[in-house]
Design an enzyme around this catalytic site. Structure first.
Site: not given
Length: 505
Positions: A187, A262, A296, A397
């Site tokens: 997906k 993750e 990331c 973030e």
């Protein structure tokens, strides 16, 4: 299963289908989403917004391929041969799949071509691991018994991937999952769905049996939630934000699905005053401005020893202002676009947040104008100095080209600041002192630590995070274990089982 995909599309817009059972099919409820090129602002494709019924069809296809098909029972050597053929198909079509990704997320063509050419090596690596022994024989305290273990595929894996490196991060999941004998439903992000569909077509062309690799496209709800909560899914492998990962873990926990996550990061890139500053600044620039900061592992918190702080900030500003922001398809461009309008607005909002919190804007801080792309989502490389670790720009973030530069006094102070975060994905250490390098690396709470380098990964080494940065590891030999169950088998080599209530019989 839905009817075949109709041949309909607007002028200049290609309509794609779900990829289920080795063919594209139309969504059952007929709803589509636009795919927008972030450099031009134009819609160039449409993909299905899969409903729960579409997800049911994909899971049914994957389930049948696992339980009734040949794939899980293939010899390891045969799965390995397929992975090698798939890798070759990717190599043969590297330019095409790179172009698709650039059209989806605006990353540099040179980076996307580089990733496409690297992907076959991942499949070659897992082709080798697929044929390595995975079980063991175990010495026992019980006489005339033998025990051995085997590792078996989990079943149906849902691989949910983000928009920043859509195919490479899919490969991180697909390689070990297929090598272990699982079937997969991918997906992709609704921002970058087309490349995943083409990827699945290449797998089918390389000989993957129908139902082994399927793709459903759509929004997180209904598509994503229907997939992660589906009783026919045995494992969810997710890369994305921490908040979404927490929601997936909670949902998966209700049925005790296996989960690997993750997630986000706010990684410290630490520069000591005995570092090679030329190399260090190169690493700082690569760590935060590579991929427009949309990674990331971005080194978004730059920690600099106070004795060299002003010097490093000055050089970082000079380098940031020299970066050529431009057309992602132009090999001369050094930074492309932000991937979507929503992410673009988020990045710009954090610039205002940083200003309000008292950080000093040293470079950038505005949108960038690129000739010929009036609607492009371009942001100038941005540097904030005099940042403290309690500011939102240092704690949350952003996922954009914003560097936050903090001061530290000594090694103890650097480690304290670096670890003062809810994340623990990655970190960098820049020093000429080998003892300090290993000492600090050992104290940092991060899944990956680079010494005198930054932003390197490999199929042969594990990648994942501490704390809120995730669960489990991707890449390396251990990744194969993430997609298997371990079975313990006991064998009686003696005279059979005696009557436990009449041992003399």
């Amino acid at each position: 299963m839905s009817q075949s995909l109709p041949d309909t599309s607007a002028e200049g817009v290609t309509r794609y289908g779900l990829f289920i059972g080795n063919q594209q099919i139309a969504p059952i409820e007929g709803e589509y989403l636009d795919v927008v090129n972030p450099a031009t602002g134009r819609v160039w494709a449409q993909v299905p917004n899969a409903s729960a019924k579409d997800v049911d069809a994909a899971v049914d296809s994957a389930r049948r391929a696992f339980e009734e098909g040949d794939w899980p029972g293939y010899r390891a050597a045969d799965r390995a041969k397929f992975l090698i053929r798939f890798g070759q198909a990717i190599a043969d079509n590297a330019d095409e799949i790179a172009q698709l990704q650039v059209g989806e997320n605006g990353k540099l063509i040179r980076e996307m071509v580089g990733q496409a050419k690297l992907m076959p090596e991942y499949f070659n690596y897992y082709a080798g691991l697929a044929q390595m022994p995975t079980g063991s024989t175990n010495p026992l305290h019980v006489q005339q018994m033998v025990n051995y273990t085997v590792r078996e595929p989990l079943g149906v894996v849902a691989a949910i991937t983000p928009w920043n490196s859509p195919l490479l991060l899919l490969v991180w999941k697909l390689g070990p999952a297929l090598a272990a004998g699982n079937t997969v439903i991918a997906k992709p992000s609704e921002v970058t769905p087309v490349s995943a569909i083409r990827f699945a077509e290449l797998a089918a062309e390389a000989g993957l049996p129908a139902g082994v690799f399927n793709v459903v496209t759509g929004l997180g709800h209904p598509s994503g939630t229907a997939l992660t909560g589906h009783p026919g899914v045995d494992k969810v492998a997710f890369t994305g934000s921490t908040a979404t990962g927490q929601a997936i873990a909670s949902q998966a926990g209700k049925s005790l699905k296996r989960v690997s996550l993750e997630l986000g990061g706010k990684s410290p890139n630490i520069v000591f005053d005995d570092a090679d500053l030329t190399s260090a600044v190169n690493g700082l620039v690569a760590g935060i401005f590579g991929a427009s900061g949309q990674t990331c592992m971005a080194g978004s918190r730059i920690l600099v020893q106070d004795t060299i702080y002003d010097q490093v900030v000055e050089e970082l500003v000079r380098r940031a202002e020299a970066i050529k922001v431009g057309d992602p398809q132009d090999p001369a461009s050094e930074m492309g676009t932000i991937a979507s309008r929503a992410q673009y607005d988020k990045v710009l909002s954090y610039i205002e947040v940083a200003k309000a919190d008292g950080a000093r804007l040293a470079a950038g801080g505005t949108t960038a104008r690129v000739d010929g792309f009036p609607d492009g989502l371009f942001v100038r490389p941005t540097v904030f100095a005099d940042v403290t670790n309690d500011m939102r720009i240092a704690r949350e973030e952003v996922f954009g080209p914003i560097a936050s530069v903090l001061r530290f006094s000594d090694e103890e102070d650097a480690v304290r600041i670096a670890n003062d975060t809810e994340f623990g994905l990655a970190a960098g250490v820049w020093t000429g002192n080998v003892q300090r390098a290993h000492r600090v690396a050992g104290r940092l709470r991060a899944g990956t630590v680079w010494i005198n380098n930054y932003r390197k990964t490999s199929y042969a080494t594990p990648f994942g995070g501490y704390k809120q940065s995730g669960l489990g590891r991707e890449n390396g030999a251990d990744a194969l274990r993430e997609y298997t169950e371990e079975k313990s088998v006991w064998v009686d080599t003696g005279q059979g089982v005696k009557d436990p209530f009449n041992p003399r019989a």
